[in-house]
Scaffold this active site. Structure first.
Site, PDB file in Angstrom:
ATOM      1  N   HIS A  27       0.820  -1.215   0.000  1.00  0.00           N
ATOM      2  CA  HIS A  27       0.000   0.000   0.000  1.00  0.00           C
ATOM      3  C   HIS A  27       0.846   1.254   0.000  1.00  0.00           C
ATOM      4  O   HIS A  27       0.610   2.174  -0.778  1.00  0.00           O
ATOM      5  CB  HIS A  27      -0.927  -0.003   1.231  1.00  0.00           C
ATOM      6  CG  HIS A  27      -1.915   1.131   1.227  1.00  0.00           C
ATOM      7  ND1 HIS A  27      -2.571   1.557   2.360  1.00  0.00           N
ATOM      8  CD2 HIS A  27      -2.359   1.926   0.233  1.00  0.00           C
ATOM      9  CE1 HIS A  27      -3.369   2.559   2.052  1.00  0.00           C
ATOM     10  NE2 HIS A  27      -3.262   2.808   0.763  1.00  0.00           N
ATOM     11  N   ARG A 118     -28.519  36.238   2.837  1.00  0.00           N
ATOM     12  CA  ARG A 118     -29.080  34.983   2.319  1.00  0.00           C
ATOM     13  C   ARG A 118     -30.316  35.274   1.461  1.00  0.00           C
ATOM     14  O   ARG A 118     -30.552  34.600   0.458  1.00  0.00           O
ATOM     15  CB  ARG A 118     -29.426  34.008   3.454  1.00  0.00           C
ATOM     16  CG  ARG A 118     -30.494  34.498   4.408  1.00  0.00           C
ATOM     17  CD  ARG A 118     -30.964  33.409   5.359  1.00  0.00           C
ATOM     18  NE  ARG A 118     -31.920  33.925   6.325  1.00  0.00           N
ATOM     19  CZ  ARG A 118     -32.724  33.175   7.059  1.00  0.00           C
ATOM     20  NH1 ARG A 118     -32.709  31.865   6.921  1.00  0.00           N
ATOM     21  NH2 ARG A 118     -33.549  33.718   7.933  1.00  0.00           N
ATOM     22  N   SER A 145     -33.969  27.734   4.753  1.00  0.00           N
ATOM     23  CA  SER A 145     -33.038  28.611   5.466  1.00  0.00           C
ATOM     24  C   SER A 145     -31.935  29.135   4.556  1.00  0.00           C
ATOM     25  O   SER A 145     -31.475  30.269   4.723  1.00  0.00           O
ATOM     26  CB  SER A 145     -32.406  27.859   6.646  1.00  0.00           C
ATOM     27  OG  SER A 145     -33.358  27.560   7.639  1.00  0.00           O
ATOM     28  N   GLU A 172     -24.415  16.671   3.891  1.00  0.00           N
ATOM     29  CA  GLU A 172     -23.563  17.770   3.461  1.00  0.00           C
ATOM     30  C   GLU A 172     -22.393  17.284   2.609  1.00  0.00           C
ATOM     31  O   GLU A 172     -22.097  17.843   1.549  1.00  0.00           O
ATOM     32  CB  GLU A 172     -23.045  18.556   4.669  1.00  0.00           C
ATOM     33  CG  GLU A 172     -24.115  19.348   5.409  1.00  0.00           C
ATOM     34  CD  GLU A 172     -24.820  18.535   6.473  1.00  0.00           C
ATOM     35  OE1 GLU A 172     -24.585  17.304   6.550  1.00  0.00           O
ATOM     36  OE2 GLU A 172     -25.620  19.118   7.233  1.00  0.00           O
ATOM     37  N   PHE A 198     -21.696  24.022   9.196  1.00  0.00           N
ATOM     38  CA  PHE A 198     -21.695  22.647   8.700  1.00  0.00           C
ATOM     39  C   PHE A 198     -20.737  22.453   7.524  1.00  0.00           C
ATOM     40  O   PHE A 198     -20.669  21.355   6.963  1.00  0.00           O
ATOM     41  CB  PHE A 198     -23.105  22.223   8.290  1.00  0.00           C
ATOM     42  CG  PHE A 198     -24.100  22.236   9.420  1.00  0.00           C
ATOM     43  CD1 PHE A 198     -23.695  22.036  10.730  1.00  0.00           C
ATOM     44  CD2 PHE A 198     -25.449  22.459   9.174  1.00  0.00           C
ATOM     45  CE1 PHE A 198     -24.604  22.059  11.778  1.00  0.00           C
ATOM     46  CE2 PHE A 198     -26.372  22.482  10.213  1.00  0.00           C
ATOM     47  CZ  PHE A 198     -25.944  22.283  11.522  1.00  0.00           C
ATOM     48  N   HIS A 222     -26.062  31.714   7.579  1.00  0.00           N
ATOM     49  CA  HIS A 222     -25.941  31.777   9.042  1.00  0.00           C
ATOM     50  C   HIS A 222     -24.451  31.877   9.406  1.00  0.00           C
ATOM     51  O   HIS A 222     -23.888  31.018  10.064  1.00  0.00           O
ATOM     52  CB  HIS A 222     -26.608  30.568   9.702  1.00  0.00           C
ATOM     53  CG  HIS A 222     -28.081  30.499   9.468  1.00  0.00           C
ATOM     54  ND1 HIS A 222     -28.636  30.437   8.207  1.00  0.00           N
ATOM     55  CD2 HIS A 222     -29.131  30.491  10.336  1.00  0.00           C
ATOM     56  CE1 HIS A 222     -29.963  30.392   8.296  1.00  0.00           C
ATOM     57  NE2 HIS A 222     -30.292  30.428   9.578  1.00  0.00           N
ATOM     58  N   ASP A 230     -29.644  30.077  18.408  1.00  0.00           N
ATOM     59  CA  ASP A 230     -29.237  28.681  18.217  1.00  0.00           C
ATOM     60  C   ASP A 230     -27.951  28.342  18.966  1.00  0.00           C
ATOM     61  O   ASP A 230     -27.635  27.184  19.176  1.00  0.00           O
ATOM     62  CB  ASP A 230     -29.046  28.371  16.723  1.00  0.00           C
ATOM     63  CG  ASP A 230     -30.378  28.151  16.024  1.00  0.00           C
ATOM     64  OD1 ASP A 230     -31.402  28.111  16.726  1.00  0.00           O
ATOM     65  OD2 ASP A 230     -30.388  28.029  14.794  1.00  0.00           O
ATOM     66  N   ARG A 281     -27.790  35.624   8.331  1.00  0.00           N
ATOM     67  CA  ARG A 281     -29.195  35.363   8.664  1.00  0.00           C
ATOM     68  C   ARG A 281     -29.920  36.672   8.954  1.00  0.00           C
ATOM     69  O   ARG A 281     -31.085  36.844   8.605  1.00  0.00           O
ATOM     70  CB  ARG A 281     -29.290  34.443   9.884  1.00  0.00           C
ATOM     71  CG  ARG A 281     -30.724  34.189  10.350  1.00  0.00           C
ATOM     72  CD  ARG A 281     -30.721  33.336  11.610  1.00  0.00           C
ATOM     73  NE  ARG A 281     -32.075  32.993  12.042  1.00  0.00           N
ATOM     74  CZ  ARG A 281     -32.816  33.717  12.872  1.00  0.00           C
ATOM     75  NH1 ARG A 281     -32.330  34.862  13.368  1.00  0.00           N
ATOM     76  NH2 ARG A 281     -34.035  33.330  13.224  1.00  0.00           N
TER      77      ARG A 281
END
Length: 424
Positions: A27, A118, A145, A172, A198, A222, A230, A281
Site C-alpha cells: 500500500h 441569504r 433557510s 452535506e 456545517f 448563518h 441557536d 441570517r
C-alpha cells in the site's frame, strides 16, 4: 437494462506479488527489486519497464477504431444541429448573456433594500437561474433557510430529470461530492447550500473542489454569531478562517445586497475553481448606492474615504461593515480621518498589484480589522501594532443584537480601543 447498474469488482491489493499481495506492504511502499522480479515471473510479464507490447497495443487500438464512425457522426451533429451547438457551448462552460442582470443591479440602487444576505442571494438567483440554464441548485435539508430554490428550479427527481433543484437530505458531504462530480463532468454549474458551521462536514469535498479546479459554488448561510439563539453549536467562529486556508478557494463574505450580487456574478464567471458565499441570517442595510462596476472583483475596495487627515483604515467584511461605517462617522465628527475598506474576498485582494493593495492599506496609519469570527489571519493586514476586533472564543445563545454587544461589536466598544491606539 435502461436503469443504473452497479458492478462490484472484488480485487486483491498488489495482485501478482507472491510475497506481498493482500497485505499492507503493497500500500505505502515500493515492492523492491527482488519482489518486482518475482512479480514479473508470477504474471508472466517479460516486456521491458514502461513498454507496451505491440500485440497488446494493436488490440487496444483496434477496439478504439470500432467507435470511429459513431464518433465522427457525433461530431458532425454537434457542428450542424442547434441543440448540438448549445451542448458544446454548455460543456465548454460558456455563459449566456445574463438577461435582466443589469436591471436587477440598478433596482438595488433604487431600492437600497435592508435584507439578510441569504435573502439577497435568493433574489440574485431568481435572475441568474432564469438566465443560465446550466445552474443546478440544491440544499442539504435547509432549503428554507439557505434560500437556494427559485421559481426556475423545479425539483430533480426520478420522474423529472429536467429538474434543476436537488433535495439532498441531511448529507452535506454527499452534496458537496456530487457537486464536484457534476462540475467535473461539465455542462452543469452546481451550487448547494447548508449552514456555514456545517462546512466542516463538507470540508474534504470542498478541498477537492479546489484541488480539481471544479466550479462548485457553496452557499453557506448563518455566517456568524448573528444567527442568534441557536447558540455556539451553530455559530461559526473559526470557519471563515479555515476556508480561507484552502488554496484556490474564493471565500466571499458580502456586506449588503449589491455585494452579494457582485459575488454571485464572480463565482458564476469563474471557470477554474470553487467559491464560497458566506451569508448572513440577520438583515443588513444597503451600503452601496452605485452599480457602475463590480467592485468586489478586486477583493477589497474603499467604501468610505476620509474627510479629515487620514489616521485610521478600518477593514471589515459582511455584517461588520455597517459597524465600521458607524465608527468612521463618529470619529470623523471628532476630526479623526477614517477610511472604511470593505473586504469581501481576501483571495481576490491578494491577486491585486502592490500599488493597489498599498493604496488601500498604507503603512503609516492605524489599521483595524472587524470581523465576527476568529482573528487568525487578520494580522497580516493590521500588522503588529494594529487592532484586530474578532471572536477567539465560542459564541453564546442570545438575540443577535445582544450577542454583538456582549462580544464588543459596537461602535461604543470599539471607538475607545481605536483612540487608545492613537494615543488620544
Amino acid at each position: 437494462e435502461g436503469r443504473p447498474s452497479l458492478v462490484a469488482c472484488r480485487t486483491v491489493i498488489g495482485k501478482g506479488s507472491p510475497n506481498k499481495q493482500g497485505t499492507h506492504h503493497v500500500h505505502g511502499a515500493a515492492l523492491g527489486a527482488d519482489e518486482v522480479a518475482a512479480t514479473r515471473k508470477e504474471l508472466g510479464w517479460s516486456a521491458a519497464p514502461f513498454e507496451i507490447p505491440a500485440e497488446i497495443l494493436s488490440d487496444w487500438r483496434g477496439l478504439g477504431a470500432k467507435g470511429a464512425a459513431a464518433h465522427a457522426d457525433w461530431q458532425r451533429s454537434l457542428a450542424s444541429d442547434s441543440k448540438g451547438k448549445e451542448f458544446s457551448s454548455r460543456m465548454a462552460g460558456d455563459l449566456p448573456a445574463l438577461a435582466g442582470w443589469e436591471a436587477y443591479r440598478s433596482k438595488l440602487v433604487e431600492d437600497m433594500p435592508k435584507l439578510a444576505t441569504r435573502k439577497s442571494s435568493e433574489n440574485a438567483l431568481q435572475v441568474l437561474t432564469a438566465a443560465v440554464p446550466a445552474l443546478l441548485g440544491g440544499s442539504a435539508d435547509l432549503t428554507g433557510s439557505n434560500n437556494t430554490k427559485t421559481s426556475s428550479t423545479r425539483p430533480f427527481s426520478a420522474s423529472d430529470y429536467a429538474g434543476r433543484y436537488v433535495y439532498y437530505g441531511i448529507r452535506e458531504f454527499g452534496m458537496a461530492a456530487a457537486m464536484n462530480g457534476m462540475a467535473l463532468h461539465g455542462g452543469v454549474i452546481p451550487y448547494g447550500g447548508t449552514f456555514l458551521v456545517f462546512s466542516d462536514y463538507c470540508r474534504n469535498a470542498i478541498r477537492l473542489s479546489a484541488l480539481q479546479k471544479a466550479q462548485a459554488i457553496y452557499v453557506l448561510t448563518h455566517d456568524s454569531i448573528g444567527l442568534g439563539e441557536d447558540g455556539p453549536t451553530h455559530q461559526p467562529v473559526e470557519h471563515v478562517a479555515s476556508l480561507r486556508a484552502i488554496p484556490d478557494l474564493w471565500v466571499f463574505r458580502p456586506a449588503d445586497a449589491m455585494e452579494t450580487a457582485e459575488c454571485w456574478e464572480l463565482a458564476l464567471r469563474r471557470k477554474d475553481g470553487p467559491s464560497v458565499l458566506a451569508l448572513s441570517r440577520q438583515n443588513l442595510p444597503a451600503l452601496r448606492d452605485d452599480d457602475d462596476e463590480n467592485l468586489c472583483l478586486r477583493g477589497a475596495y474603499r467604501l468610505i474615504s476620509s474627510e479629515a487627515e487620514l489616521k485610521v483604515v478600518i477593514l471589515a467584511t459582511g455584517s461588520e461593515v455597517q459597524i465600521a461605517t458607524a465608527i468612521a462617522e463618529a470619529l470623523e465628527a471628532e476630526d479623526i480621518g477614517v477610511d472604511v475598506v470593505s473586504m469581501p474576498c481576501w483571495e481576490l485582494f491578494e491577486a491585486q498589484d502592490a500599488d493597489y493593495r498599498e493604496n488601500l492599506i498604507p503603512d503609516d496609519v492605524l489599521v483595524v480589522s472587524i470581523e465576527a469570527g476568529t482573528t487568525m489571519g487578520w494580522h497580516k493586514y493590521t500588522g503588529r501594532d494594529g487592532l484586530t476586533i474578532g471572536i477567539d472564543t465560542f459564541g453564546a445563545s442570545a438575540p443577535d443584537s445582544a450577542l454583538y454587544k456582549h462580544f464588543g461589536f459596537t461602535p461604543e466598544a470599539i471607538i475607545p480601543q481605536i483612540k487608545a491606539k492613537l494615543g488620544i
